[in-house]
Design an enzyme around this catalytic site. Structure first.
Site, PDB file in Angstrom:
ATOM      1  N   SER A  42       0.839  -1.202   0.000  1.00 20.39           N
ATOM      2  CA  SER A  42       0.000   0.000   0.000  1.00 20.39           C
ATOM      3  C   SER A  42       0.868   1.243   0.000  1.00 20.39           C
ATOM      4  O   SER A  42       1.984   1.244   0.538  1.00 20.39           O
ATOM      5  CB  SER A  42      -0.848  -0.016   1.275  1.00 20.39           C
ATOM      6  OG  SER A  42      -1.412   1.248   1.512  1.00 20.39           O
ATOM      7  N   TYR A  63      -1.535  -0.429  11.090  1.00 20.11           N
ATOM      8  CA  TYR A  63      -1.819  -1.040   9.786  1.00 20.11           C
ATOM      9  C   TYR A  63      -0.650  -0.802   8.813  1.00 20.11           C
ATOM     10  O   TYR A  63      -0.126  -1.731   8.193  1.00 20.11           O
ATOM     11  CB  TYR A  63      -3.119  -0.457   9.206  1.00 20.11           C
ATOM     12  CG  TYR A  63      -3.248  -0.627   7.724  1.00 20.11           C
ATOM     13  CD1 TYR A  63      -3.515  -1.876   7.177  1.00 20.11           C
ATOM     14  CD2 TYR A  63      -3.072   0.452   6.851  1.00 20.11           C
ATOM     15  CE1 TYR A  63      -3.604  -2.041   5.797  1.00 20.11           C
ATOM     16  CE2 TYR A  63      -3.167   0.302   5.489  1.00 20.11           C
ATOM     17  CZ  TYR A  63      -3.432  -0.947   4.966  1.00 20.11           C
ATOM     18  OH  TYR A  63      -3.501  -1.106   3.597  1.00 20.11           O
ATOM     19  N   LYS A 103       2.211  -3.436   6.911  1.00 21.58           N
ATOM     20  CA  LYS A 103       2.536  -3.518   5.470  1.00 21.58           C
ATOM     21  C   LYS A 103       4.048  -3.382   5.281  1.00 21.58           C
ATOM     22  O   LYS A 103       4.664  -4.092   4.477  1.00 21.58           O
ATOM     23  CB  LYS A 103       1.800  -2.427   4.682  1.00 21.58           C
ATOM     24  CG  LYS A 103       0.320  -2.663   4.543  1.00 21.58           C
ATOM     25  CD  LYS A 103       0.015  -3.858   3.638  1.00 21.58           C
ATOM     26  CE  LYS A 103      -1.466  -4.133   3.500  1.00 21.58           C
ATOM     27  NZ  LYS A 103      -1.779  -5.449   2.940  1.00 21.58           N
TER      28      LYS A 103
END
Ligand code: UFG
Length: 345
Positions: A136, A160, A164
């Site tokens: 992302s 989050y 990643k």
């Protein structure tokens, strides 16, 4: 195994899609099928709807291949890879709500890192070492330059985002340990839109976190008004600017990345974006035009952690993969609306 069709019976290369019943996974399933691959879903349906499987069958005209289970079950994944003669894996399974990750960080570390660990282990044990990973633009944190190129420094602003980033590092580490790995790390910008059939799309459980599902629900009359977070960013109209990319373009980006790996391309990391930024108010206006419905909105204070602008330099993906996003904001809104309108009937 619920799947009785012997591996390879279709003459297509079998590709495992963890989280394949979710938003990005399901659209990529269709794109892979259309490109001549045989996608096989592994999904635990913790954040996806089993009805998607029937919808995929309607679109492809063939039974959907799916195993219910968790990517954290290393034995299951290894067995699946072996029995289904999987040639490559696309790893979509993971939690993705930024705000939730701040409130429940351990849930994110456990699920996103545990899932990746288990998958890499199963793939290594099974000598199936071709992987396409859903990363992302969040790994750029507050971007140090615009447009963002892949060599921009990485950082994170949420648990989050941190997961990643660590997943990217885990992939780099296994690669360093063994030359057998072929990996594509795809850094998505803001995926939106839906399949033009209106049969599959994004169906967030509960209150959506992202702009487009919220705008669609306001247009549908399910919510009174959109809150536009922030009016004084350093952008042309003061509202946040993002690189929205149609999920169909993104799905085709996955097919291009897989094809590159299978033809021997060395491992790579690329941005998947359009290279164009749109403000929140531009999106609202485009959605009103596409849907023919008003989208009432009001300004609200900035959302914590939001950056002013974020958009990709997609040049490397085009150079390496011959892929480029084609669909416009108008198409993104029209396809989102078709999907949302279908949910109402
Ligand atoms: N926004 C509003 N009102 C809302 C929701 C969003 O004004 O109710 C604005 C945001 O402030 C932002 C823009 O709409 O300016 C887009 O917000 P999203 O929540 O849709 O997307 P983000 O850019 O915040 O985050 C997305 C993904 C993350 C990913 C990140 C990468 O949700 O998973 O892009 O850049 F990490």
């Amino acid at each position: 195994m619920s799947e009785s069709n012997p591996a390879g019976a279709t003459g297509r290369a079998n590709i495992l899609l963890t989280g394949g019943a979710g938003y990005l996974g399901s659209h990529t399933y269709v794109a892979l099928w259309q490109a001549g691959f045989q996608p096989v879903i592994l999904d635990d349906f913790s954040n996806s709807d089993p009805a998607t499987l029937k919808r995929l069958q309607q679109i492809t005209g063939t039974p959907t291949r799916c195993e219910r289970g968790s990517v954290a079950d290393t034995g299951l994944v290894a067995e699946l890879i072996k029995l289904q003669r999987i040639q490559a894996v696309m790893h979509f399974a993971g939690f993705k709500a930024v705000g939730e990750s701040v409130a429940q960080p351990l849930k994110y570390y456990r699920n996103n890192l545990g899932g990746m660990l288990s998958l890499l282990q199963a793939m290594g044990d099974s000598a199936c070492q071709t992987l396409v990973f859903s990363s992302s633009a969040t790994v750029y944190g507050d971007p140090s330059q615009l447009p963002i190129t892949e060599d921009c420094p990485r950082s994170h602003t949420s648990p989050y985002g941190h997961t990643k980033l660590i997943c990217e590092d885990m992939i780099a580490a296994v690669q360093q340990a063994s030359g057998a790995w072929r990996t594509a790390v795809l850094r998505y910008f803001n995926p939106v839109g839906a399949h033009p059939s209106g049969l599959i799309g994004e169906a967030p459980l509960g209150t959506p976190n992202n702009l487009l599902p919220l705008v669609a629900q306001v247009a549908a009359g399910l919510r009174p008004a959109l809150k536009v977070y922030g009016q004084d960013f350093a952008t042309p109209d003061g509202t946040g600017v993002r690189d929205y990319i149609h999920v169909q373009d993104l799905a085709q980006g996955h097919v291009a990345a897989l094809a590159a790996l299978l033809r021997g391309q060395a491992s790579f990391t690329v941005n998947l974006g359009t290279g164009r930024g749109h403000s929140v108010l531009e999106v609202v206006r485009a959605f009103e035009l596409a849907s023919g419905r008003p989208v009432p909105w009001q300004f609200a204070p900035r959302r914590s952690g939001d950056v002013a602008s974020c958009y990709a330099d997609p040049g490397l993906a085009e150079h390496l993969l011959g892929w480029r996003a084609e669909r416009t904001l108008a198409q993104m809104c029209a396809d989102t609306w078709r999907w949302q309108a279908g949910l109402l009937t």
